[in-house]
Design a protein around this motif. Structure first.
Motif, PDB file in Angstrom:
ATOM      1  N   GLY A 146       2.228  -3.258  -9.867  1.00  0.00           N
ATOM      2  CA  GLY A 146       1.109  -3.265  -8.924  1.00  0.00           C
ATOM      3  C   GLY A 146       1.487  -2.919  -7.491  1.00  0.00           C
ATOM      4  O   GLY A 146       0.811  -3.358  -6.553  1.00  0.00           O
ATOM      5  N   GLY A 147       2.562  -2.171  -7.279  1.00  0.00           N
ATOM      6  CA  GLY A 147       2.950  -1.778  -5.925  1.00  0.00           C
ATOM      7  C   GLY A 147       4.107  -2.583  -5.372  1.00  0.00           C
ATOM      8  O   GLY A 147       4.655  -2.242  -4.320  1.00  0.00           O
ATOM      9  N   TYR A 148       4.498  -3.671  -6.072  1.00  0.00           N
ATOM     10  CA  TYR A 148       5.680  -4.438  -5.661  1.00  0.00           C
ATOM     11  C   TYR A 148       6.951  -3.745  -6.159  1.00  0.00           C
ATOM     12  O   TYR A 148       7.984  -4.372  -6.386  1.00  0.00           O
ATOM     13  CB  TYR A 148       5.587  -5.892  -6.138  1.00  0.00           C
ATOM     14  N   ASP A 149       6.812  -2.454  -6.327  1.00  0.00           N
ATOM     15  CA  ASP A 149       7.927  -1.583  -6.699  1.00  0.00           C
ATOM     16  C   ASP A 149       7.777  -0.369  -5.776  1.00  0.00           C
ATOM     17  O   ASP A 149       7.135   0.605  -6.109  1.00  0.00           O
ATOM     18  CB  ASP A 149       7.852  -1.209  -8.186  1.00  0.00           C
ATOM     19  N   VAL A 150       8.334  -0.500  -4.577  1.00  0.00           N
ATOM     20  CA  VAL A 150       8.058   0.466  -3.513  1.00  0.00           C
ATOM     21  C   VAL A 150       9.048   1.629  -3.595  1.00  0.00           C
ATOM     22  O   VAL A 150      10.257   1.423  -3.616  1.00  0.00           O
ATOM     23  CB  VAL A 150       8.185  -0.213  -2.133  1.00  0.00           C
ATOM     24  N   SER A 151       8.513   2.855  -3.631  1.00  0.00           N
ATOM     25  CA  SER A 151       9.433   4.001  -3.655  1.00  0.00           C
ATOM     26  C   SER A 151       9.607   4.599  -2.261  1.00  0.00           C
ATOM     27  O   SER A 151      10.601   5.280  -2.018  1.00  0.00           O
ATOM     28  CB  SER A 151       8.990   5.065  -4.662  1.00  0.00           C
ATOM     29  N   ASP A 152       8.665   4.361  -1.360  1.00  0.00           N
ATOM     30  CA  ASP A 152       8.841   4.852   0.013  1.00  0.00           C
ATOM     31  C   ASP A 152       8.004   3.997   0.956  1.00  0.00           C
ATOM     32  O   ASP A 152       6.779   4.050   0.926  1.00  0.00           O
ATOM     33  CB  ASP A 152       8.412   6.319   0.105  1.00  0.00           C
ATOM     34  N   TYR A 153       8.716   3.229   1.805  1.00  0.00           N
ATOM     35  CA  TYR A 153       8.030   2.328   2.735  1.00  0.00           C
ATOM     36  C   TYR A 153       7.282   3.020   3.845  1.00  0.00           C
ATOM     37  O   TYR A 153       6.505   2.396   4.549  1.00  0.00           O
ATOM     38  CB  TYR A 153       9.059   1.409   3.396  1.00  0.00           C
ATOM     39  N   ARG A 154       7.592   4.294   4.056  1.00  0.00           N
ATOM     40  CA  ARG A 154       6.999   4.973   5.213  1.00  0.00           C
ATOM     41  C   ARG A 154       5.848   5.867   4.805  1.00  0.00           C
ATOM     42  O   ARG A 154       5.362   6.660   5.601  1.00  0.00           O
ATOM     43  CB  ARG A 154       8.072   5.758   5.961  1.00  0.00           C
ATOM     44  N   SER A 155       5.426   5.767   3.567  1.00  0.00           N
ATOM     45  CA  SER A 155       4.234   6.536   3.201  1.00  0.00           C
ATOM     46  C   SER A 155       3.301   5.665   2.374  1.00  0.00           C
ATOM     47  O   SER A 155       3.719   4.700   1.733  1.00  0.00           O
ATOM     48  CB  SER A 155       4.619   7.820   2.457  1.00  0.00           C
ATOM     49  N   ILE A 156       2.037   6.043   2.425  1.00  0.00           N
ATOM     50  CA  ILE A 156       0.989   5.312   1.702  1.00  0.00           C
ATOM     51  C   ILE A 156       0.854   5.929   0.311  1.00  0.00           C
ATOM     52  O   ILE A 156       1.001   7.146   0.143  1.00  0.00           O
ATOM     53  CB  ILE A 156      -0.344   5.455   2.485  1.00  0.00           C
ATOM     54  N   HIS A 157       0.563   5.099  -0.670  1.00  0.00           N
ATOM     55  CA  HIS A 157       0.335   5.623  -2.023  1.00  0.00           C
ATOM     56  C   HIS A 157      -0.807   6.648  -1.963  1.00  0.00           C
ATOM     57  O   HIS A 157      -1.869   6.341  -1.413  1.00  0.00           O
ATOM     58  CB  HIS A 157      -0.039   4.472  -2.961  1.00  0.00           C
ATOM     59  N   PRO A 158      -0.600   7.831  -2.524  1.00  0.00           N
ATOM     60  CA  PRO A 158      -1.654   8.852  -2.405  1.00  0.00           C
ATOM     61  C   PRO A 158      -3.004   8.401  -2.963  1.00  0.00           C
ATOM     62  O   PRO A 158      -4.050   8.848  -2.475  1.00  0.00           O
ATOM     63  CB  PRO A 158      -1.109  10.051  -3.194  1.00  0.00           C
ATOM     64  N   ALA A 159      -3.020   7.503  -3.929  1.00  0.00           N
ATOM     65  CA  ALA A 159      -4.316   7.029  -4.442  1.00  0.00           C
ATOM     66  C   ALA A 159      -5.035   6.164  -3.403  1.00  0.00           C
ATOM     67  O   ALA A 159      -6.255   5.982  -3.470  1.00  0.00           O
ATOM     68  CB  ALA A 159      -4.117   6.236  -5.731  1.00  0.00           C
ATOM     69  N   PHE A 160      -4.274   5.617  -2.445  1.00  0.00           N
ATOM     70  CA  PHE A 160      -4.886   4.747  -1.429  1.00  0.00           C
ATOM     71  C   PHE A 160      -5.229   5.516  -0.151  1.00  0.00           C
ATOM     72  O   PHE A 160      -6.054   5.062   0.633  1.00  0.00           O
ATOM     73  CB  PHE A 160      -3.955   3.582  -1.072  1.00  0.00           C
ATOM     74  N   GLY A 161      -4.530   6.637   0.089  1.00  0.00           N
ATOM     75  CA  GLY A 161      -4.810   7.398   1.301  1.00  0.00           C
ATOM     76  C   GLY A 161      -3.543   7.909   1.931  1.00  0.00           C
ATOM     77  O   GLY A 161      -2.537   8.112   1.254  1.00  0.00           O
ATOM     78  N   GLU A 162      -3.615   8.082   3.254  1.00  0.00           N
ATOM     79  CA  GLU A 162      -2.487   8.654   3.985  1.00  0.00           C
ATOM     80  C   GLU A 162      -2.120   7.764   5.158  1.00  0.00           C
ATOM     81  O   GLU A 162      -2.920   6.938   5.590  1.00  0.00           O
ATOM     82  CB  GLU A 162      -2.882  10.030   4.526  1.00  0.00           C
ATOM     83  N   TRP A 189       0.828  -1.203   0.000  1.00  0.00           N
ATOM     84  CA  TRP A 189       0.000   0.000   0.000  1.00  0.00           C
ATOM     85  C   TRP A 189       0.863   1.255   0.000  1.00  0.00           C
ATOM     86  O   TRP A 189       0.388   2.343   0.212  1.00  0.00           O
ATOM     87  CB  TRP A 189      -0.983  -0.025   1.167  1.00  0.00           C
ATOM     88  N   TYR A 190       2.135   1.090  -0.252  1.00  0.00           N
ATOM     89  CA  TYR A 190       3.080   2.203  -0.136  1.00  0.00           C
ATOM     90  C   TYR A 190       3.145   3.050  -1.411  1.00  0.00           C
ATOM     91  O   TYR A 190       2.680   2.626  -2.472  1.00  0.00           O
ATOM     92  CB  TYR A 190       4.492   1.649   0.115  1.00  0.00           C
ATOM     93  N   ALA A 191       3.835   4.191  -1.247  1.00  0.00           N
ATOM     94  CA  ALA A 191       4.136   5.020  -2.415  1.00  0.00           C
ATOM     95  C   ALA A 191       4.863   4.172  -3.454  1.00  0.00           C
ATOM     96  O   ALA A 191       5.777   3.413  -3.113  1.00  0.00           O
ATOM     97  CB  ALA A 191       5.015   6.194  -1.987  1.00  0.00           C
ATOM     98  N   SER A 192       4.428   4.295  -4.697  1.00  0.00           N
ATOM     99  CA  SER A 192       4.971   3.425  -5.749  1.00  0.00           C
ATOM    100  C   SER A 192       4.505   3.927  -7.100  1.00  0.00           C
ATOM    101  O   SER A 192       3.367   4.378  -7.239  1.00  0.00           O
ATOM    102  CB  SER A 192       4.428   2.005  -5.536  1.00  0.00           C
ATOM    103  N   PRO A 193       5.353   3.820  -8.117  1.00  0.00           N
ATOM    104  CA  PRO A 193       4.869   4.135  -9.467  1.00  0.00           C
ATOM    105  C   PRO A 193       3.956   3.041 -10.035  1.00  0.00           C
ATOM    106  O   PRO A 193       3.448   3.172 -11.144  1.00  0.00           O
ATOM    107  CB  PRO A 193       6.142   4.263 -10.304  1.00  0.00           C
ATOM    108  N   LEU A 194       3.747   1.968  -9.296  1.00  0.00           N
ATOM    109  CA  LEU A 194       2.857   0.872  -9.709  1.00  0.00           C
ATOM    110  C   LEU A 194       3.290   0.239 -11.037  1.00  0.00           C
ATOM    111  O   LEU A 194       2.455  -0.124 -11.861  1.00  0.00           O
ATOM    112  CB  LEU A 194       1.387   1.320  -9.789  1.00  0.00           C
ATOM    113  N   ALA A 195       4.594   0.094 -11.206  1.00  0.00           N
ATOM    114  CA  ALA A 195       5.073  -0.614 -12.402  1.00  0.00           C
ATOM    115  C   ALA A 195       4.779  -2.100 -12.282  1.00  0.00           C
ATOM    116  O   ALA A 195       4.632  -2.798 -13.275  1.00  0.00           O
ATOM    117  CB  ALA A 195       6.577  -0.404 -12.578  1.00  0.00           C
TER     118      ALA A 195
END
Ligand code: GLC
Length: 538
Positions: free
Chosen positions: A76-92, A68-74
């Motif tokens: 489906g999210g198994y490409d994490v760009s920041d483990y300490r933040s939630i993907h903005p499309a999913f929330g905060e 559920w982390y920040a990710s360019p979703l290349a």
């Protein structure tokens, strides 16, 4: 195996139960496709929070969230760009914290996904590595080389080395957007332990460890010969990987309550597999052996026997998994002539008989729920959703599809957003009328939660009844086969509970019993039809 005298009837397991994970029912939540709370066509935390009541009623003990982390979703999210933040499309992050405690208040724990083998190419470490020169410390956290030293094949087909503008190459066992980390580097080890602490501090009850056997590479980066001794393969299941999980276990054990480590370990050898489950390593791992077997009595019996036998010496419970976000939906797979699963053989246009597949999936739902250990349910399986095989080409997202040059249909077909209510897309998935990120079929009104909840014969009603009954078995891990024909899986868990699954092609008589607790199909003249399971009290 010795059986306990009586199965204990438990209410919902208390959140203080340190052994909750041994028999837990864990619902795999693919957040993009569960429920869309803000009406943009993508599932999110708000959608999950709005449907916690549904999950409670279904009867699950824990949720496993795919990343559920920040990710360019290349990927489906198994490409994490920041483990300490939630993907903005999913929330905060605050919403994730709220969700974790709201779920816990209902007795439902949260397990999150960690992806230690690689990060996104947009992760700050990889950006720093690209900005730095060849030979710089920033590049040492990855596998940068002057020229490709081997011809390893990507798990998604194609090569594993990509060149950067200054001429160096980096390793990626998956897509180029997922550079592999160098696990010999102390920063990599420290960072992951900190990530575990970050989330354990926020109340998560465990982590699912992605691609867990791949982390360690032979530093010489040799080619794969194919005849390596166990533990010596250049990039898979190397013996040194176990040190990583020993240190993670120490982190988990430093927290109150049990924080579980659940491994994604694809490993044909049951002993190499259960090595990951030694008492100072992971708690459990996905039993893919059972999931990949065809609907065949002898095969499933052998799988159950070999997995229970492999787990016994390490003291870990088995898990039972019928599907996940990477594989063909259960009702579709079981309706095929070859009902086994293998990534390599997925093809467009493979026929299926959904009525047959659904009967078998119902039988398999009861069978897997009756076996000792923890049970995973992939979202939508409780509705009997089929694989969506006719997605428009333009809608497909999965790199597995594209990297196979379109030969492999990819995994989008099992990731289509859930239908909640109503007669047409988006079937209540989105708060508004927004079209979901993957299009839903036009004949899914029959699968909505609303529709199935009002039908006692639906897959949802079967799952609800099964999970409620399953609780009465919790607390013991006894298991013993009872005498039956070879194509019938008949066993007891003690306490008079008997599971009978008929994989033969004819109706069978049931063993003597006091009551029929639950059946995947109605009995016919007192007999259990083919492709059906009955739960009995004897
Ligand atoms: C795991 C995930 C899969 C992902 C891959 C790479 O197998 O389940 O979805 O693509 O790892 O991270």
């Amino acid at each position: 195996m010795e059986l306990p005298v009586l199965a204990k009837a438990h209410p919902s397991p208390s959140t203080a139960d340190p052994l909750w994970w041994r028999s837990a029912v864990i619902y795999q939540l693919y957040i993009r496709s569960f429920a869309d709370g803000d009406g943009d066509g993508t599932g999110d935390l708000a959608g999950v929070r709005a449907h916690l009541g549904y999950l409670k009623e279904l009867g699950v003990d824990a949720l496993w969230f795919t990343p559920w982390y920040a990710s360019p979703l290349a990927d489906g999210g198994y490409d994490v760009s920041d483990y300490r933040s939630i993907h903005p499309a999913f929330g905060e992050l605050e919403e994730a914290e709220a969700l974790i405690s709201e779920a816990l208040a209902l007795g439902i724990r949260t397990i999150i996904d960690v992806v230690p083998n690689h990060v996104s190419h947009e992760h700050e470490w990889f950006r720093a590595a690209l900005a730095a020169a060849p030979g710089s410390p920033e590049r040492e956290r990855f596998w940068f080389v002057d020229s490709p030293p081997n011809s390893w094949v990507s798990n998604f087909q194609g090569g594993t080395w990509t060149q950067v503008p200054d001429g160096q190459w980096y390793l990626h066992l998956f897509t180029p957007e997922q550079p592999d980390l160098n696990w010999n580097h102390p920063d990599v080890r420290r960072e992951h332990e900190e990530v575990l602490r970050f989330w354990f501090d926020r109340g998560v009850a465990g982590v699912r460890i992605d691609s867990a056997a791949l982390l360690i590479k032979d530093p010489a980066l040799p080619d794969v010969r194919g005849d390596e001794a166990p533990g010596q393969h250049p990039n898979t299941d190397r013996d040194e990987v176990h040190d990583v999980y020993r240190s993670w276990r120490a982190v988990a054990d430093s927290y109150p309550g049990t924080r579980v480590l659940v491994g994604e370990v694809w490993m044909p050898d049951p002993v190499r597999f259960t090595n990951y489950l030694r008492p100072d390593e992971m708690h459990t791992a996905f039993n893919f052996d059972f999931m990949t077997r065809p609907w065949d009595g002898a095969q499933l019996r052998e799988s159950i026997d070999s997995m229970l036998a492999a787990h016994a010496p390490v003291g870990a419970p088995s898990t039972w998994v019928l599907s996940n976000h990477d594989v063909t939906r259960t009702v579709t797979r079981y309706g095929r002539e070859d009902s086994s699963f293998a990534f390599a053989t997925k093809r467009f246009g493979t026929p299926t008989d959904l009525a047959l597949g659904t009967r078998r999936a119902r039988a398999a739902a009861l069978l897997s729920a009756a076996l000792p250990g923890s049970l995973y349910i992939y979202q939508g399986d409780e509705l009997g959703l089929p694989e969506v095989e006719d997605l428009p080409e333009g809608a497909r997202q999965d790199p597995m599809h594209f990297r196979s040059e379109g030969v492999d249909p990819g995994r989008d077909g099992c990731r289509v957003p859930l239908p909640w209510a109503g007669g047409r897309p988006p079937y209540g998935f989105s708060a508004g009328d927004a079209q979901p990120w993957l299009p839903q079929p036009h004949d899914w009104a029959q699968y909505t939660v609303e529709h199935e909840a009002s039908d006692p014969g639906s897959m949802l009603s079967l799952y609800r009844a099964a999970l409620a009954l399953r609780r009465t078995l919790e607390g013991d891990e006894g298991f013993a086969w009872l005498e039956s024909e070879p194509d019938v899986l008949c066993f007891t868990r003690g306490g008079g509970f008997v599971n009978v699954t008929n994989l033969s092609d004819r109706p069978i008589d049931l063993p003597e019993h006091d009551s029929l607790l639950l059946g995947s199909t109605p009995l016919v003249d007192g007999q259990l039809p083919p492709d059906a399971t009955a739960w009995l009290r004897t």
